[in-house]
Design a protein around this motif. Structure first.
Motif, PDB file in Angstrom:
ATOM      1  N   PHE A  83     -16.311 118.180  49.901  1.00  0.00           N
ATOM      2  CA  PHE A  83     -15.557 116.933  49.735  1.00  0.00           C
ATOM      3  C   PHE A  83     -14.247 117.205  48.980  1.00  0.00           C
ATOM      4  O   PHE A  83     -13.206 116.626  49.308  1.00  0.00           O
ATOM      5  CB  PHE A  83     -16.390 115.900  48.970  1.00  0.00           C
ATOM      6  N   ALA A  84     -14.311 118.086  47.978  1.00  0.00           N
ATOM      7  CA  ALA A  84     -13.097 118.445  47.224  1.00  0.00           C
ATOM      8  C   ALA A  84     -12.125 119.227  48.101  1.00  0.00           C
ATOM      9  O   ALA A  84     -10.898 119.027  48.029  1.00  0.00           O
ATOM     10  CB  ALA A  84     -13.470 119.257  45.989  1.00  0.00           C
ATOM     11  N   MET A  85     -12.653 120.125  48.950  1.00  0.00           N
ATOM     12  CA  MET A  85     -11.801 120.839  49.913  1.00  0.00           C
ATOM     13  C   MET A  85     -11.056 119.850  50.799  1.00  0.00           C
ATOM     14  O   MET A  85      -9.852 119.988  51.051  1.00  0.00           O
ATOM     15  CB  MET A  85     -12.662 121.761  50.787  1.00  0.00           C
ATOM     16  N   THR A  86     -11.781 118.844  51.275  1.00  0.00           N
ATOM     17  CA  THR A  86     -11.183 117.831  52.151  1.00  0.00           C
ATOM     18  C   THR A  86     -10.090 117.060  51.433  1.00  0.00           C
ATOM     19  O   THR A  86      -8.980 116.892  51.958  1.00  0.00           O
ATOM     20  CB  THR A  86     -12.276 116.861  52.637  1.00  0.00           C
ATOM     21  N   ALA A  87     -10.401 116.579  50.231  1.00  0.00           N
ATOM     22  CA  ALA A  87      -9.440 115.754  49.492  1.00  0.00           C
ATOM     23  C   ALA A  87      -8.175 116.542  49.144  1.00  0.00           C
ATOM     24  O   ALA A  87      -7.054 116.041  49.304  1.00  0.00           O
ATOM     25  CB  ALA A  87     -10.093 115.209  48.224  1.00  0.00           C
ATOM     26  N   LEU A  88      -8.338 117.778  48.686  1.00  0.00           N
ATOM     27  CA  LEU A  88      -7.174 118.575  48.281  1.00  0.00           C
ATOM     28  C   LEU A  88      -6.387 119.073  49.494  1.00  0.00           C
ATOM     29  O   LEU A  88      -5.150 119.024  49.511  1.00  0.00           O
ATOM     30  CB  LEU A  88      -7.622 119.768  47.431  1.00  0.00           C
ATOM     31  N   GLY A  89      -7.101 119.557  50.509  1.00  0.00           N
ATOM     32  CA  GLY A  89      -6.422 120.104  51.686  1.00  0.00           C
ATOM     33  C   GLY A  89      -5.664 119.051  52.462  1.00  0.00           C
ATOM     34  O   GLY A  89      -4.516 119.266  52.878  1.00  0.00           O
ATOM     35  N   TYR A  90      -6.289 117.901  52.666  1.00  0.00           N
ATOM     36  CA  TYR A  90      -5.641 116.826  53.418  1.00  0.00           C
ATOM     37  C   TYR A  90      -4.603 116.117  52.541  1.00  0.00           C
ATOM     38  O   TYR A  90      -3.521 115.754  53.018  1.00  0.00           O
ATOM     39  CB  TYR A  90      -6.704 115.834  53.892  1.00  0.00           C
TER      40      TYR A  90
END
Length: 393
Positions: free
Chosen positions: A206-213
């Motif tokens: 979820f953190a990967m998604t939030a930071l990457g996007y």
């Protein structure tokens, strides 16, 4: 595909347009309401936060309502929110109106996916869901540039009236075309969502998604002022450039799915690395019109190429760590995308208001993407460790 499915596609088109069209209108809205660009950027953040927190809570609270009346009610809420935005006399009422629209957005995609799947035979469910989400993709390619042109030509309020009209068409299509005998899935309980959030492995994704996007949205939120003030494009050229960006997004979304099919972690490492590099380059290419177009096409491709891989990876990990709540994990990852938009838009506003200024938003965005890259490497290492431990057994 049944004609009822096109009612969902039309609604997805309207919702996708209203979410992203504000990006092309930020300078226009800021001038008309006499507010700063950072304050205008919060219009993007507030909407994304409304989707992030409204979707899981409202989906759980509305779980017992029949599907067709629920969708009709959601589109009515969407119409009210956009009409209120068009009529907003000042900044604060506009923010409230955007939150109202965001609540409809979050629940619609959560419920709409299950309805789309139920409208077709089991072997065509993935295609049906893709058909519904095509409305969102087409909105980015056509609705956002067209809405931007309408706002620049007739005023930003005209754009929200146009989106309100799309909402009316979508409501009529849903009321007319959707059958009354839709099956109702068991309600998604809040406790199931809490259990998913208790998984450290899923929280990493979820953190990967939030930071990457979200990294892209540090700059993308303020793309119109960057193109006008730094690159030197005219106001009218912005809507045409958004068409280019939208086409790149559509291509990236399709290509990203193919790239991530075999190994999503490996694909995400490469895509996040390339995305961070392109964002840094944008800081230097923004002064050249030709190089800006090339950079934006690359950025549009990369920012949405990660989406299929992130969704696939969440589903894979959920099957291992929370097998009874795979759908909940997938829905929470959608919330993470919107949380990333909120964080990116807010952080971009902070940078614009600081001594760093508008031109540094891409670099700061790249820092968030590097954070996503590091988390992806960590998650991949944890996967390999788990496989090594499981081999003797």
């Amino acid at each position: 595909m049944p004609i009822a499915l096109f009612a969902l596609t039309i609604a997805a088109y309207a919702i996708g347009t209203t979410e992203f069209v504000i990006v092309g209108l930020l300078p226009t809205v800021a001038d008309d309401l006499n507010i700063t660009l950072p304050l205008a950027g919060l219009i993007v953040s507030v909407y994304a936060l409304g989707v992030t927190f409204g979707a899981p809570i409202l989906t759980a609270l509305t779980g017992r309502i029949e599907r067709k009346p629920l969708l009709v009610g959601l589109m009515a809420l969407f119409i009210i929110g956009n009409a209120a935005a068009a009529l907003a006399p000042s900044y604060e009422p506009l923010l409230i109106a955007r939150v109202i629209s965001a609540f409809a957005h979050g629940v619609f995609f959560s419920v709409g996916s299950t309805i789309a799947a139920d409208l077709v035979p089991e072997d065509r469910r993935a295609s049906a869901i893709a058909m519904m989400f095509m409305g969102l993709t087409v909105a980015i390619v056509t609705g956002v540039p067209l809405g931007t042109w309408i706002g620049q030509t007739f005023g930003w309020r005209a754009t929200f009236w146009a989106v309100t009209g799309l909402g009316v068409i979508a409501l009529a299509a849903i009321a007319t075309l959707l059958p009354n005998t839709l099956t109702k899935a068991p309600p998604a309980r809040l406790i199931d969502q809490v259990r998913v959030l208790g998984s450290g492995r899923l929280l990493i994704v979820f953190a990967m998604t939030a930071l990457g996007y979200g990294g892209t949205f540090v700059a993308f939120t303020f793309l119109a002022p960057i193109l006008q003030e730094i690159t030197g494009f005219s106001e009218g050229a912005v809507s045409l450039i958004l068409v280019l960006y939208g086409v790149a997004i559509a291509i990236g979304n399709i290509a990203g799915g193919k790239i991530a099919n075999r190994d999503p972690v490996k694909a995400l490492v490469g895509l996040f690395l390339a995305q961070a590099v392109v964002l840094v380059l944008f800081t230097f290419t923004a002064t050249s019109q030709v190089l800006t177009l090339v950079t934006l096409a690359s950025l549009g491709f990369l920012s949405f190429a990660t989406v299929p891989g992130l969704q696939l990876y969440v589903v894979q990990l959920a099957k291992q760590h929370r097998p009874g709540a795979v759908d909940v994990a997938s829905a929470l990852n959608i919330a993470a995308f919107n949380l990333g938009i909120a964080i990116g838009a807010w952080l971009g506003g902070v940078i614009v208001a600081s001594s760093l200024g508008l031109g540094m938003t891409p670099v700061v965005g790249s820092v968030l993407v590097v954070g996503a890259l590091l988390l992806t490497l960590l998650s991949g290492a944890l996967d390999r460790k788990a496989e090594t431990v499981a081999q003797p057994a």
